[in-house]
Write a protein that holds these residues in place. Structure first.
Motif, mmCIF file in Angstrom:
data_model
loop_
_atom_site.group_PDB
_atom_site.id
_atom_site.type_symbol
_atom_site.label_atom_id
_atom_site.label_comp_id
_atom_site.label_asym_id
_atom_site.label_seq_id
_atom_site.Cartn_x
_atom_site.Cartn_y
_atom_site.Cartn_z
ATOM 1 N N VAL A 61 -4.758 18.535 6.146
ATOM 2 C CA VAL A 61 -5.108 17.345 5.396
ATOM 3 C C VAL A 61 -5.944 17.795 4.201
ATOM 4 O O VAL A 61 -6.706 18.757 4.301
ATOM 5 N N CYS A 62 -5.782 17.128 3.073
ATOM 6 C CA CYS A 62 -6.612 17.428 1.914
ATOM 7 C C CYS A 62 -7.875 16.572 2.005
ATOM 8 O O CYS A 62 -7.815 15.334 1.905
ATOM 9 N N GLY A 63 -9.023 17.204 2.249
ATOM 10 C CA GLY A 63 -10.250 16.453 2.424
ATOM 11 C C GLY A 63 -11.457 17.370 2.353
ATOM 12 O O GLY A 63 -11.383 18.501 1.861
ATOM 13 N N GLN B 174 7.566 25.594 13.894
ATOM 14 C CA GLN B 174 8.396 24.514 14.412
ATOM 15 C C GLN B 174 8.430 23.369 13.398
ATOM 16 O O GLN B 174 7.498 23.193 12.608
ATOM 17 N N PRO B 175 9.520 22.592 13.410
ATOM 18 C CA PRO B 175 9.620 21.487 12.445
ATOM 19 C C PRO B 175 8.384 20.588 12.489
ATOM 20 O O PRO B 175 7.905 20.233 13.566
ATOM 21 N N GLY B 176 7.843 20.253 11.322
ATOM 22 C CA GLY B 176 6.657 19.403 11.218
ATOM 23 C C GLY B 176 5.362 20.183 11.127
ATOM 24 O O GLY B 176 4.312 19.613 10.805
ATOM 25 N N ASP B 177 5.388 21.497 11.425
ATOM 26 C CA ASP B 177 4.170 22.299 11.344
ATOM 27 C C ASP B 177 3.711 22.416 9.896
ATOM 28 O O ASP B 177 4.513 22.399 8.958
ATOM 29 N N GLN B 178 2.384 22.560 9.737
ATOM 30 C CA GLN B 178 1.796 22.748 8.416
ATOM 31 C C GLN B 178 0.711 23.811 8.504
ATOM 32 O O GLN B 178 0.107 24.021 9.553
ATOM 33 N N LYS B 179 0.458 24.495 7.399
ATOM 34 C CA LYS B 179 -0.656 25.440 7.334
ATOM 35 C C LYS B 179 -1.185 25.495 5.912
ATOM 36 O O LYS B 179 -0.443 25.293 4.937
ATOM 37 N N CYS B 180 -2.506 25.748 5.812
ATOM 38 C CA CYS B 180 -3.131 25.851 4.498
ATOM 39 C C CYS B 180 -2.701 27.143 3.822
ATOM 40 O O CYS B 180 -2.596 28.202 4.465
ATOM 41 N N THR C 30 2.375 23.034 -1.400
ATOM 42 C CA THR C 30 2.036 21.746 -2.015
ATOM 43 C C THR C 30 0.538 21.738 -2.303
ATOM 44 O O THR C 30 -0.276 21.922 -1.375
ATOM 45 N N ALA C 31 0.149 21.544 -3.561
ATOM 46 C CA ALA C 31 -1.260 21.621 -3.950
ATOM 47 C C ALA C 31 -2.008 20.359 -3.556
ATOM 48 O O ALA C 31 -1.453 19.255 -3.549
ATOM 49 N N CYS C 32 -3.293 20.517 -3.173
ATOM 50 C CA CYS C 32 -4.173 19.375 -2.925
ATOM 51 C C CYS C 32 -4.706 18.908 -4.280
ATOM 52 O O CYS C 32 -5.355 19.678 -5.000
ATOM 53 N N THR C 33 -4.431 17.651 -4.665
ATOM 54 C CA THR C 33 -4.879 17.157 -5.966
ATOM 55 C C THR C 33 -6.378 16.880 -5.967
ATOM 56 O O THR C 33 -7.012 16.832 -7.018
ATOM 57 N N ALA C 34 -6.949 16.668 -4.788
ATOM 58 C CA ALA C 34 -8.398 16.445 -4.676
ATOM 59 C C ALA C 34 -8.881 17.114 -3.400
ATOM 60 O O ALA C 34 -8.128 17.316 -2.450
ATOM 61 N N ASP C 35 -10.145 17.454 -3.378
ATOM 62 C CA ASP C 35 -10.732 18.113 -2.213
ATOM 63 C C ASP C 35 -10.022 19.440 -1.919
ATOM 64 O O ASP C 35 -9.416 20.035 -2.816
ATOM 65 N N THR C 36 -10.074 19.885 -0.660
ATOM 66 C CA THR C 36 -9.470 21.175 -0.277
ATOM 67 C C THR C 36 -8.655 21.001 1.003
ATOM 68 O O THR C 36 -8.798 20.009 1.735
ATOM 69 N N CYS C 37 -7.784 21.980 1.262
ATOM 70 C CA CYS C 37 -6.932 21.910 2.459
ATOM 71 C C CYS C 37 -7.772 22.169 3.705
ATOM 72 O O CYS C 37 -8.515 23.150 3.787
ATOM 73 N N GLN C 38 -7.648 21.299 4.708
ATOM 74 C CA GLN C 38 -8.350 21.422 5.981
ATOM 75 C C GLN C 38 -7.316 21.612 7.101
ATOM 76 O O GLN C 38 -6.402 20.802 7.260
#
Length: 652
Positions: free
Chosen positions: A411-413, A367-373, A391-399
């Protein structure tokens, strides 16, 4: 004396011998009664003499010889030698009749001429149409099954007998049944219908008919029904049999509905149902397309009986084909020539591939707005499909986590937002600790803080998380230390203390229970502190929710209000002893019982319900050897201990 006849009373003198003066109302019509009141008719006569005046009138002379007295014979009776006797020639309805008195009845003969006298058997009485009735009506009968007739012969019970060879039991429709010659035998599996016209011959298999064996008052007979056109008899299309659901019976049916179509067995052509209700033996082949693509027969799932020739990829169940220019749907069994982008979603392959086509369908992935690692980054939902690049996480890792509405988000953290971890108070994380940290919305750990209640305890996820857990209810009494069993009580512990205000078990200020005292817990887990026993003032009772009880030499002791045992218990009655509770076997309380716990006397055995005492053959004992019980020879010791098992031959 008065003699009852269907509600009417007539005067008669039994000593005058005019026979039975009562009979059914439908036994005939009364004849005229001569006038015997004239002086001539009342002339003196020989005492106790009797004679017939006519067929319907008798006369008797009283003991004083004062003059003849008339006696009218009732309908169905005839005067014979001065007595009113049943007329053997009177017309009547077979089965009709009436009661003469409590134990005698008249029943019309089977030929409809005259009545027969019936004397009721012992323990029966006359009722209704001259029938003798007790537990059952004499002469009533029913079929237990087609081979067995059950008849009431004595009015008290039914007697069953097998029907003779060539006969079967049938219901006559009048409350009776009987064995009658059988023209057919019903199927024992309840398959009532068979193919063929069995009224012509039992071996007939004419497919234009179905037959069934029908019970009539005159016996079982074949009944045949002609199948309407275009149907014919199908031996297994009639559904499950009434007795054996694993078998099927015959019915009139056609192979198909005229005009109906189906695919041939190899799916390379079609067949059509003819006007005779049968599938044609000729198959119409599905011809290849002009480009040479093979065509197969496809059944339209939305239109039973409708088929078409189409592309194999559609016949395999694919909704269409995924091509470079988009999704090509199957239309009337053929892949559409033009394609279009899925809106929304994306064309996803289903694994089918044939004739240059790759089967698939439009699938909404998100659905629009959904995200997944995805790998080291994350994907977003675009028009119902996941983006093709991450989209790559520039720091930390995808959560990966879910927002408040349950939608997938990333979130990248270093942690999943909203989760927790335990720390030791110096920022060092672990499975347990006094402090706890919370992961913030950016995916990073916040400031550690002490648990307001209990201590931090971690648990596995996903995702891994932790929480503050209280070890006990603040300021409540708790049981601590090693296990300890008091006298005649359930196990407890040897130490008691008070839960801290922070919900932690105390490390100081505890009390060691002395002597036989123990710290106990109620059924709900509430601690008692150090007690001798659990009395009625402790909320929740003992481990079974009850007050403690135990045996002592005098009888049964019950724990007192101050949680101590009394100086002496309640004595058991004569020939009774204390039976201790056994919570492990479901016996929760201690009671006085007639059951022996050691050697039993003969009197004990009799109190347990065995009148013969120790010699009673019904005494159940275990398989151990018999020994003397108490002072009585022949009584088995083992019975006194466990009266639950069969009696061995040596103790019978």
């Amino acid at each position: 004396m008065k003699v009852r006849f269907l509600g009417l009373a007539i005067l008669a003198v039994a000593a005058f011998g005019c026979g039975n003066t009562s009979s059914p109302t439908d036994m005939g019509h009364p004849q005229p009664t001569p006038d015997l009141s004239t002086p001539d008719a009342r002339q003196s006569c020989t005492p106790n003499a009797k004679e017939c005046v006519s067929d319907a009138l008798a006369r008797v002379c009283p003991a004083d010889g004062s003059g003849w007295l008339p006696v009218q014979c009732q309908p169905g009776y005839k005067c014979t030698a001065g007595d009113c006797q049943p007329d053997p020639n009177a017309a009547c309805q077979p089965g009709s009749g009436a009661c003469v008195d409590a134990t005698h009845g008249l029943v019309c003969n089977d030929n409809g001429m005259g009545y027969k006298m019936v004397t009721c058997p012992a323990k029966t009485a006359c009722a209704g149409a001259g029938q003798c009735e007790g537990s059952c009506v004499v002469g009533s009968s029913f079929c237990i099954n087609p081979q067995t007739l059950s008849t009431c012969g004595d009015g008290n019970s039914y007697t069953s007998k097998a029907c003779e060879a060539g006969t079967l039991c049938v219901d006559h429709g009048d409350g009776t049944s009987g064995c009658a010659p059988a023209g057919c035998t019903p199927d024992p599996n309840g398959c009532a219908q068979v193919c063929g016209n069995k009224t012509v011959a039992a071996s007939n298999t004419d497919p234009g008919y179905i037959s069934f064996c029908n019970a009539t008052p005159n016996g079982y007979k074949w009944v045949a029904v002609q199948c309407p056109s275009p149907t014919s008899c199908n031996p297994t299309a009639g559904g499950a049999c009434s007795v054996n659901a694993n078998l099927s019976q015959a019915t009139c049916a056609s192979e198909c509905t005229p005009g109906q179509m189906r695919c041939s067995s190899n799916f390379l052509g079609t067949q059509t149902c003819g006007s005779d209700g049968k599938w044609s033996t000729t198959t119409t082949s599905c011809n290849p397309t002009p480009t040479g693509n093979e065509q197969d027969c496809i059944q339209d799932p939305t239109m039973p009986g409708s088929v078409t020739c189409g592309d194999v990829i559609c016949a395999l169940g694919s909704a269409g084909a995924c091509e470079a220019d988009g999704f090509h749907p199957c239309v009337n069994g053929k892949v559409a020539a033009t394609g279009a982008a899925c809106n929304p979603g994306a064309c996803i392959l289903d694994g089918n591939s044939y004739g240059g086509y790759s089967g698939g369908s439009c699938v909404t992935q998100c659905q629009p707005g959904d995200q997944k690692c995805a790998g080291s980054g994350y994907q977003t939902c675009v028009n119902g499909a996941w983006s093709t690049t991450a989209t790559a996480c520039t720091a930390d890792t995808c959560q990966q986590y879910a927002d408040g509405a349950g939608n997938p988000r990333t979130v990248c953290g270093v942690c999943v937002p909203g989760t927790h971890q335990c720390t030791d108070g110096s920022g060092n994380a672990g499975r347990a600790g006094p402090d706890i940290q919370t992961c913030d919305a950016t995916g990073h750990w916040g400031t550690e803080a002490a648990c307001t209640l209990g201590s931090c305890s971690g648990f596995s996820g996903p995702p891994p998380d932790a929480t503050c857990v209280a070890e006990c209810i603040p300021n409540s009494t708790v049981c601590l230390g090693a296990s300890k069993t008091g006298v005649g009580t359930n196990p407890g512990t040897d130490t008691t203390g008070t839960c801290t205000a922070g919900g932690l078990l105390p490390t100081s200020g505890t009390t060691l229970c002395g002597g036989t005292k123990t710290c106990r817990k109620s059924q709900s887990g509430v601690a008692t502190g150090c007690v001798d026993c659990v009395g009625p003032t402790i909320a929740g009772g003992n481990e079974q929710g009850l007050v403690d009880t135990r045996c002592d030499p005098s009888g049964v002791e019950t724990c007192q209000n101050d949680n101590t045992w009394p100086a002496a218990g309640t004595a058991c009655g004569t020939m009774m002893s204390c039976a201790p509770g056994d919570p492990g076997n479901g016996i929760l309380v201690t009671t006085c019982s007639t059951q022996c716990n050691g050697p039993c006397t003969d009197a004990h055995i009799k109190m347990l319900g065995y009148p013969g005492g120790c010699l009673d053959p019904n005494i159940p004992i275990d398989a151990g050897p018999p020994v003397q019980c108490g002072n009585t020879a022949g009584c088995c010791q083992s019975f006194c201990e466990q009266p639950v098992l069969p009696t061995p031959a040596s103790c019978q």
